[in-house]
Structure formats: structure tokens, C-alpha cells
Design an enzyme around this catalytic site. Structure first.
Site: not given
Ligand code: ADE
Length: 381
Positions: A105-106, A150
Site C-alpha cells: 500500500k505504501t 497508514d
């Protein structure tokens, strides 16, 4: 693209560097880890990323959509969004990425920033405890910037409420004064893109979820894609690995690049000590044996959970707390760390009455009997 990472955002509005070049983010604020068992099992937990591992992950990250392997659907959607935003000269829509940890995701957020030619500011909900934390970050954004949060499901309520007008109208509403004389002052913000990441999309409040224009899931990777990722990592780390050797690592990586790369490093240690310059299938397999990682990527805790369900609960249904008590594992850890992959490979089913172990799991573990669909068939047969 500048990558700016925040642990404790400055109270008075942190000013990020504006140079649009790639640099290395500082470590993120560490989220609360799930409670984990000691030993080899940590090798297979995507959540655990030591600071050393995080640093190494930076050097292995793909930096463009072309370089990014797997997640075909997601890449397709984002490619269109990028092109459309560029043609219109606008910032990207706010994007919510959800799915198990370690799937990228990052990385995807950083790629979006590179593709759009903007900065990416990285933070995590636990670092946004006080309202002024998010205010400082928002006020430091430049037009088009990406703000990556996050674990967005863990935002404190007040921080979340500050985000609503910021996301919707690019406006910061600040309360000035107290009590009856308090007034709301609105400060305009540059148009920015919020990329939220979460492993628990169901825990997001509806008002927050509804403010994301795009909601996308990251899926576990196919073995073929993970094999390519292992080969790419091996090349970056100047390791020699055959396709079969890479596939052997990939098969045991629980559909997760972070785990694949971690296993590859353990295999490298083994190959080096045993004097094998090339990692082939037998070497990869022998290395995995000593780390107790079975051919499907199950560790002893996975096997304990499945065996306990099969033998002590007649295959289930069994409640989460009963399973936790019988195995001595933490119920959150079972639910968040072990279950997703066991569900994915069809070894566990969740029913309204509890968890059920499947016939496929029994076969894998060499266990007999049971009462799931597969067993009923054999009884009928
Ligand atoms: N390294 C980790 N994840 C990756 C991915 N999805 N593509 C390429 N390299 C990676």
C-alpha cells in the site's frame, strides 16, 4: 518527488522540503503490533517489519507502475485515474487502499506521487493523536501533494473530523476561542490527495469512507507474480537464483511480497553457509525446512490452530475465544495475523457459528475425519 515521513509532526506546522527528488523516508510511527508467538513464526508475519527491514524495503520498492509486479486490477484503475487527472490538470481523487499487510500500500502511494510528479507525505494514524498534528501536516502541503495515512482506521475522532472539510472542500476549520465566544475560522488548503491505508476497512466510519473517491483492495499475490518479485529482489541484491528456486520461495510466502523478500534473505544465508553460490529449488526447499516453513507457507502456529480445530473441536464450528484458549494464542493475533491467509487458501471457513477446518487442510496436515462439506461427501460416498 520528495518523500516526507512523519513520526511526530511539528506542532506549529512542519514545513516539508520542496525539492522534487527521491529520498529516503524516515521510519513511520510504529503501529501497535499484534501479539505474536516467539520463534520462526515471525518470519511469516507480514506485520512485523523491523527498522532494518523497513530500510531495506525502501531499496527494493518499485518506483513506477511499470516496475510494479502484480495487482493488475488495481494498477489498471490507478493508471486511468492518473491519466485523467493529468489531462484535466487536477489532483488525484482521494484513495482508500485496503487489504492485508505487506502487499504494497505504501509503495503504491509513493508510485502515485512519482507518476503525478508531486510529493508524498507519509504518516500513520497513531502519530496523529492531537488535532494539531494533522493541522500541521495539512498546512505544510503543496498543491497536488499526496498525504498517505497508514492504519487510517485508528484515527482519533477529532483528527478525523478535521479531515472531513479538508478532504471535501480543501478547507481547514479551526475553532478560535472558548465557550460561547468560540468562533470557527476557515483556512483554505491546497488541493491535495489523501491516500488512506487500512487492513480493516470495516472499522472505518461511514463518513470517512464516503469521502474517498476511489476505494481499492490489494489482493494476495499469485505465485507467478511473487516468483517475479523474488527474481527482481535477487537481482537487486546481486544473488543468483534459478526460476525454480524463486518459485519455491514464492510458494511459501503466503501471497505477500514482504514475506517473500524476507524468506529469500534467509535462503541466501543458508546457501552461503552450505557453500551454494546459486539458489535452486533443493537449496530453497532445504532452507525453508530448517526455518519450519512448510511447502504452503504454513508455520507451526498455523498447524497448531488447524490441528486443534480438527482434533479437539471435531473440525468446528469453534468460536474464536475457545480456539484462543485451547491453543494459548491471542485471539486478535489469530484473527488478524493467521486467519486471513488460511481463509485465502481455503483451509479455514468462517461460518455464523464459528470457524471450521476444511478437508483441504486435513489432507495437507495428514489428518483424518471431520464434519465439513468434504467429509460429508466421503461419508455419503
Ligand atoms: N517488491 C515488493 N513488492 C513488489 C512489487 N509488487 N513489484 C515489484 N517489486 C516488488
Amino acid at each position: 518527488m520528495a518523500i516526507i515521513s512523519s513520526k511526530q509532526p511539528a506542532a506549529d506546522g512542519e514545513q516539508p522540503p520542496r525539492a522534487r527528488k527521491k529520498n529516503t523516508p524516515k521510519p513511520l510511527a510504529t503501529p501497535e503490533p499484534a501479539v505474536l508467538a516467539d520463534g520462526d513464526s515471525e518470519l511469516l508475519q507480514a506485520e512485523i517489519a523491523t527498522s532494518e527491514e523497513k530500510l531495506q524495503e525502501e531499496s527494493l520498492r518499485p518506483s513506477s507502475i511499470q516496475e510494479y509486479i502484480g495487482q493488475k486490477e488495481l494498477k489498471g484503475v490507478l493508471d486511468i485515474a492518473i491519466q485523467a487527472a493529468k489531462v484535466r490538470g487536477e489532483s488525484l481523487d482521494h484513495l482508500l487502499l485496503y487489504g492485508p499487510p505487506g502487499l504494497g500500500k505504501t509503495t503504491m502511494s509513493l508510485i502515485l506521487a512519482t507518476e503525478m510528479g508531486v510529493n508524498c507525505k507519509i504518516t500513520a494514524a497513531p502519530a496523529l493523536e492531537r488535532p494539531r498534528d494533522i493541522v500541521g501536516i495539512l498546512m505544510g502541503l503543496q498543491p497536488g501533494d499526496i498525504l498517505f495515512i497508514d492504519e487510517i482506521h485508528r484515527l482519533p475522532r477529532m483528527t478525523e473530523e478535521i479531515l472531513y472539510p479538508a478532504m471535501e472542500d480543501f478547507r481547514l476549520d479551526i475553532t478560535v476561542g472558548k465557550g460561547t465566544t468560540a468562533k470557527i475560522r476557515s483556512i483554505p488548503l491546497p488541493k491535495f490527495t489523501l491516500v488512506g491505508a487500512t487492513t480493516k476497512v470495516g472499522s472505518l466510519t461511514a463518513p470517512l469512507r464516503d469521502r474517498f473517491g476511489l476505494v481499492q483492495k490489494l489482493r494476495f499475490y499469485e505465485v507467478d507474480d511473487l516468483t517475479l518479485i523474488v527474481q527482481r529482489t535477487a537481482e537487486i541484491l546481486s544473488m543468483s537464483v534459478t526460476t525454480e528456486g524463486a518459485a519455491e520461495v514464492a510458494r511459501r510466502a503466503r501471497g505477500t511480497p514482504r514475506i517473500a523478500n524476507r524468506l529469500l534473505k534467509r535462503v541466501r544465508d543458508y546457501a552461503q553457509v552450505k557453500g551454494h553460490p546459486v539458489i535452486d529449488e533443493p537449496i530453497a526447499s532445504a532452507a525453508m525446512e530448517i526455518y519450519n516453513v512448510d511447502p504452503l507457507g504454513l508455520d507451526w502456529v498455523d498447524r497448531l490452530l488447524l490441528t486443534t480445530m480438527a482434533e479437539q473441536f471435531n473440525g468446528g464450528p469453534v468460536g474464536l475465544e475457545a480456539l484462543a484458549a485451547s491453543t494459548g494464542e491471542d485471539s486478535h493475533t489469530i484473527e488478524e495475523v493467521y486467519e486471513p491467509y488460511l481463509l485465502q487458501i481455503g483451509y479455514l471457513q468462517r461460518t455464523p457459528r464459528g470457524r471450521v477446518v476444511t478437508m483441504a487442510a486435513r489432507k495437507h496436515l495428514g489428518l483424518k475425519g471431520g464434519n465439513d462439506g468434504g467429509d460429508q461427501l466421503s461419508i455419503l460416498g
